[in-house]
Design an enzyme around this catalytic site. Structure first.
Site, mmCIF file in Angstrom:
data_model
loop_
_atom_site.group_PDB
_atom_site.id
_atom_site.type_symbol
_atom_site.label_atom_id
_atom_site.label_comp_id
_atom_site.label_asym_id
_atom_site.label_seq_id
_atom_site.Cartn_x
_atom_site.Cartn_y
_atom_site.Cartn_z
ATOM 1 N N THR A 77 52.528 107.921 112.272
ATOM 2 C CA THR A 77 52.062 106.549 112.521
ATOM 3 C C THR A 77 52.686 105.641 111.451
ATOM 4 O O THR A 77 53.191 106.135 110.441
ATOM 5 C CB THR A 77 50.516 106.455 112.455
ATOM 6 O OG1 THR A 77 50.076 106.867 111.163
ATOM 7 C CG2 THR A 77 49.858 107.341 113.508
ATOM 8 N N GLY A 187 69.656 94.498 114.430
ATOM 9 C CA GLY A 187 68.523 95.425 114.452
ATOM 10 C C GLY A 187 68.428 96.274 113.199
ATOM 11 O O GLY A 187 67.651 97.220 113.125
ATOM 12 N N LYS A 205 58.990 105.430 98.216
ATOM 13 C CA LYS A 205 59.743 106.689 98.179
ATOM 14 C C LYS A 205 59.835 107.207 96.747
ATOM 15 O O LYS A 205 59.719 108.419 96.501
ATOM 16 C CB LYS A 205 61.127 106.478 98.788
ATOM 17 C CG LYS A 205 61.041 106.214 100.298
ATOM 18 C CD LYS A 205 62.318 105.622 100.862
ATOM 19 C CE LYS A 205 62.173 105.387 102.363
ATOM 20 N NZ LYS A 205 63.264 104.569 102.918
ATOM 21 N N GLY A 306 66.265 106.205 111.038
ATOM 22 C CA GLY A 306 66.667 106.499 112.415
ATOM 23 C C GLY A 306 65.753 107.565 112.988
ATOM 24 O O GLY A 306 65.325 108.471 112.271
#
Lengths: 322, 198
Positions: A77, A187, A205, A306
């Site tokens: 999610t 995009g 991160k 990606g």
């Protein structure tokens, strides 16, 4: 392994599509408003089509997926900060049922690492989260292989959007606003790019890496320092003018948004690096550089985002659970 | 004295003393010093750099002019060896700087490390010259080179690239000095990645 997937965005859908290739089957999928459970394994194509056409994955309640008979919960999610909900509760449900959890969602690992570790300790399930740092790049597992106690620092370019913008600004001599608009058209950047360009995503991160280093090096997890986003010193790239990149280039250098994590500090900021140096990756590429006590410096670069790329990291984690 | 170069001042301690050039600096008499300079590639620059050494009592020993080996900014590195007393050495280095010559290294200790960083923001409105003077005022830091880019004049943020020289082991202090001044003036520092540049 039998997988339940929460979250049906780009990563969740790719996990559903690719799981079969890795020898696993998906038995349940939930998005924010619906769920589908199929004990015999569900048809990925039908699921992706239904999500695209009807905006839902099935007729069930999202909770049904969490209650299904699975071995591994894949939590994909969207990342949320603070209490990291609803992702954290999904993972807790799985761990309390002695199931494994694999996260692509950074929130619980960055904001509630100690809670996550405690849940894993109390049950038989394990928690893995390779996909949360550097997409396809095996950053966490490499740190684990080298052993966190022998890693002195991890740094790198961990946000493809910010890196794309800085690369284009340097190459074309354009200003931030111009390149951001271009990135949005392509995009590469979201309509609201704050999370990427303000350094928040890279900082999460690095916080995750700092937690891995800190808990991994501690003999007793109770002694390990826990990091959250609040512990990170974060600067973004919004106010880096094109002229700064030109001055850097005149001197054989360039600017990259570099995140650094050690066992004690987390820092994200635009930094000057050699133009042709290892860290000056181009476009949406990411790089993770691991500084070790006895093995020198390791560099791993690759695609940091990606659907299929991140899903491959999720499925590698599932494979590691064995 | 047989190996002393022509014109070398008399060594007051006599020829049987250990050669003071090896460790440099402790001997009250003349010793050999090396300065590393970076010159702009224009006629007359080398002579301009040597003049302050000769004028202030330095005895030139050798000049290594790396004309074929330019720095990324197109400057030419030059290494000059000369004999001078410790006091005169300080005067010579000061005179070179006063002439606007980039002294990359003087002796073995001072300003042996270099630090390049960017300053971003309203550099002109916040008095760039004051900013630079205050960086210079820090004992461990010297501003070797400044490039300014202000494409929109003072209307928009401008950028400056600063090359600082710092004493060995003191680059972190130099950076902290710059950060402090920048914070006060609402400027941003884009720092190099320490220890990673190769």
């Amino acid at each position: 392994m039998r997988l339940a997937v929460t979250g049906a965005g780009a990563v969740g859908r790719s996990v559903v599509e690719l799981a079969g290739e890795y020898g696993h089957e998906v038995v349940a999928v939930a998005d924010s408003s619906s769920a589908v459970v199929a004990d015999a394994g569900l048809d990925p194509e039908a699921l992706v089509t239904r999500k695209a056409e009807a905006g839902v994955v099935g007729d069930g309640d999202p909770g049904d997926a969490l209650a299904a008979d699975y071995d591994v919960l894949v939590e994909a999610t969207p990342t949320t900060l603070g209490d990291a909900e609803p992702g954290f509760s999904h993972v807790r449900t799985a761990l309390e049922r002695d199931r494994h959890a694999v996260l692509a969602n950074k929130g619980p690992v960055a904001e509630r690492y100690a809670d996550l570790r405690a849940l894993a300790r109390d049950g038989d399930g394990d928690v893995r989260f390779e996909a949360t740092v550097g997409g396809a790049i095996p950053a966490i597992s490499t740190v684990e292989d080298v052993e966190p106690g022998h890693v002195t620092a991890v740094r790198g370019v961990l946000n493809g959007t910010a890196n794309f913008i800085l690369t284009r600004m340097a190459a074309e001599g354009l200003d931030y606003d111009h390149v951001l608009a271009e990135a949005q058209d392509l995009g590469v950047a979201e309509a609201d790019p704050s999370f990427d360009v303000d350094g928040t995503d890279a900082a999460l991160k690095c916080v995750i890496l700092a937690n891995v280093l800190s808990f991994g090096a501690a003999d007793d997890p109770a002694d390990a320092r826990e990091f959250t986003l609040d512990d990170a010193d974060v600067e973004g790239i919004r106010d880096v003018p094109g002229s700064a990149l030109r001055l850097a280039a005149e001197d054989g250098r360039t600017v990259r948004l570099i995140g650094e994590a050690t066992g004690g500090t987390v820092r994200v900021a635009p930094r000057l690096v050699p133009e042709n140096g290892t860290l000056a990756v181009s476009g949406t590429q990411n790089i993770v550089q691991i500084e070790t006590s006895h093995a020198g410096r390791l560099n791993i670069s690759g695609l940091g985002a990606g659907g299929p790329e991140t899903a491959s990291a999720v499925l590698s984690d599932v494979g590691r659970l064995g | 004295m047989s190996d002393a170069p022509d014109g070398a001042p008399e060594d007051p301690e006599g020829a049987d003393e250990a050669d003071p050039a090896v460790d440099g600096g402790h001997d009250p008499g003349s010793s050999t010093h090396t300065v590393r300079l970076e010159l702009v590639d224009e006629p007359g620059q080398l002579l301009a750099a040597l003049q302050p050494i000769a004028d202030n009592g330095g005895n030139l020993l050798s000049i290594y002019h790396e004309r074929g080996n330019k720095t990324p900014r197109g400057r030419i590195p030059v290494e000059v060896d000369f004999e001078a007393t410790a006091d005169r050495f300080e005067v010579i280095v000061g005179a070179l700087r006063d002439e606007g010559i980039a002294v990359m290294q003087a002796g073995t200790e001072r300003y042996a490390e270099e630090l390049t960083l960017l300053l971003v923001g309203h550099l002109i409105d916040t008095d760039l010259s004051d900013t630079l003077s205050r960086i210079e005022a820090d004992a461990s830091t010297s501003v070797a080179d400044v490039s300014l880019a202000a494409p929109q004049g003072t209307a928009e943020a401008s950028s400056a690239r600063l090359r600082l020289e710092a004493r060995t082991g003191e680059t972190a202090d130099a950076l902290e000095t710059v950060r402090g001044i920048a914070e006060e003036k609402g400027l941003r520092v884009v720092a190099p990645l320490a220890g990673v540049e190769t």
